[in-house]
Design a protein around this motif. Structure first.
Motif, PDB file in Angstrom:
ATOM      1  N   GLU A  42       0.800  -1.196  -0.165  1.00  0.00           N
ATOM      2  CA  GLU A  42       0.238  -0.009   0.201  1.00  0.00           C
ATOM      3  C   GLU A  42       0.870   1.255  -0.149  1.00  0.00           C
ATOM      4  O   GLU A  42       1.959   1.261   0.538  1.00  0.00           O
ATOM      5  CB  GLU A  42      -0.764  -0.125   1.363  1.00  0.00           C
ATOM      6  N   TYR A  43       0.372   2.226  -0.588  1.00  0.00           N
ATOM      7  CA  TYR A  43       1.186   3.553  -0.799  1.00  0.00           C
ATOM      8  C   TYR A  43       0.932   4.280   0.756  1.00  0.00           C
ATOM      9  O   TYR A  43      -0.160   4.079   1.088  1.00  0.00           O
ATOM     10  CB  TYR A  43       0.469   4.447  -1.731  1.00  0.00           C
ATOM     11  N   GLU A  44       1.908   4.985   1.297  1.00  0.00           N
ATOM     12  CA  GLU A  44       1.770   5.478   2.390  1.00  0.00           C
ATOM     13  C   GLU A  44       2.696   6.943   2.522  1.00  0.00           C
ATOM     14  O   GLU A  44       3.897   6.778   1.788  1.00  0.00           O
ATOM     15  CB  GLU A  44       2.013   4.719   3.765  1.00  0.00           C
ATOM     16  N   TRP A  45       2.326   7.854   3.076  1.00  0.00           N
ATOM     17  CA  TRP A  45       3.341   8.985   3.346  1.00  0.00           C
ATOM     18  C   TRP A  45       3.948   9.129   4.813  1.00  0.00           C
ATOM     19  O   TRP A  45       3.432   8.675   5.751  1.00  0.00           O
ATOM     20  CB  TRP A  45       2.565  10.342   3.066  1.00  0.00           C
ATOM     21  N   GLN A  46       4.957   9.536   4.963  1.00  0.00           N
ATOM     22  CA  GLN A  46       5.767   9.803   6.123  1.00  0.00           C
ATOM     23  C   GLN A  46       6.312  11.124   6.248  1.00  0.00           C
ATOM     24  O   GLN A  46       6.679  11.550   5.373  1.00  0.00           O
ATOM     25  CB  GLN A  46       6.835   8.575   6.222  1.00  0.00           C
ATOM     26  N   GLU A  47       6.191  11.589   7.455  1.00  0.00           N
ATOM     27  CA  GLU A  47       6.670  12.838   7.820  1.00  0.00           C
ATOM     28  C   GLU A  47       8.109  12.652   7.654  1.00  0.00           C
ATOM     29  O   GLU A  47       8.799  11.717   8.031  1.00  0.00           O
ATOM     30  CB  GLU A  47       6.347  13.287   9.253  1.00  0.00           C
ATOM     31  N   ILE A  48       8.727  14.034   7.065  1.00  0.00           N
ATOM     32  CA  ILE A  48      10.413  13.985   6.968  1.00  0.00           C
ATOM     33  C   ILE A  48      10.907  14.430   8.261  1.00  0.00           C
ATOM     34  O   ILE A  48      10.055  15.388   9.077  1.00  0.00           O
ATOM     35  CB  ILE A  48      10.469  15.288   5.767  1.00  0.00           C
TER      36      ILE A  48
END
Length: 86
Positions: free
Chosen positions: A6-12
């Motif tokens: 699955e696609y997921e975004w993570q905080e920098i």
């Protein structure tokens, strides 16, 4: 996420300014169109057949995993036959 596919975004969490690195151009053919990706030689690119590979080490048989087709469509068209294809 390679475990769940699955696609997921993570905080920098952090970033830094570094000296410019040597760049490579990768020719990507997708749905009959070809595009140029530009990145540093040591940038890790995810492939279906070999997992993460440094951009400089890609070979013609590698199959790149394209996550964002909208971004791909915004890239410049390939104009050089010397660029690596995926």
């Amino acid at each position: 996420n390679h475990t769940t596919n699955e696609y997921e975004w993570q905080e920098i969490e952090s970033w830094s300014v570094v000296e410019p690195k040597p760049m490579v151009e990768i020719c990507v053919v997708d749905d009959g169109s070809d595009y140029i990706l530009r990145c540093s030689e040591d940038h890790l690119v995810f492939t279906k057949n070999r997992g993460y590979v440094k951009a400089i080490d890609l070979v013609d048989d590698d199959q790149l995993v394209i996550v964002n087709k909208t971004l791909l469509q915004e890239l410049h068209r390939c104009s050089q036959t010397s660029a690596k294809s995926a």
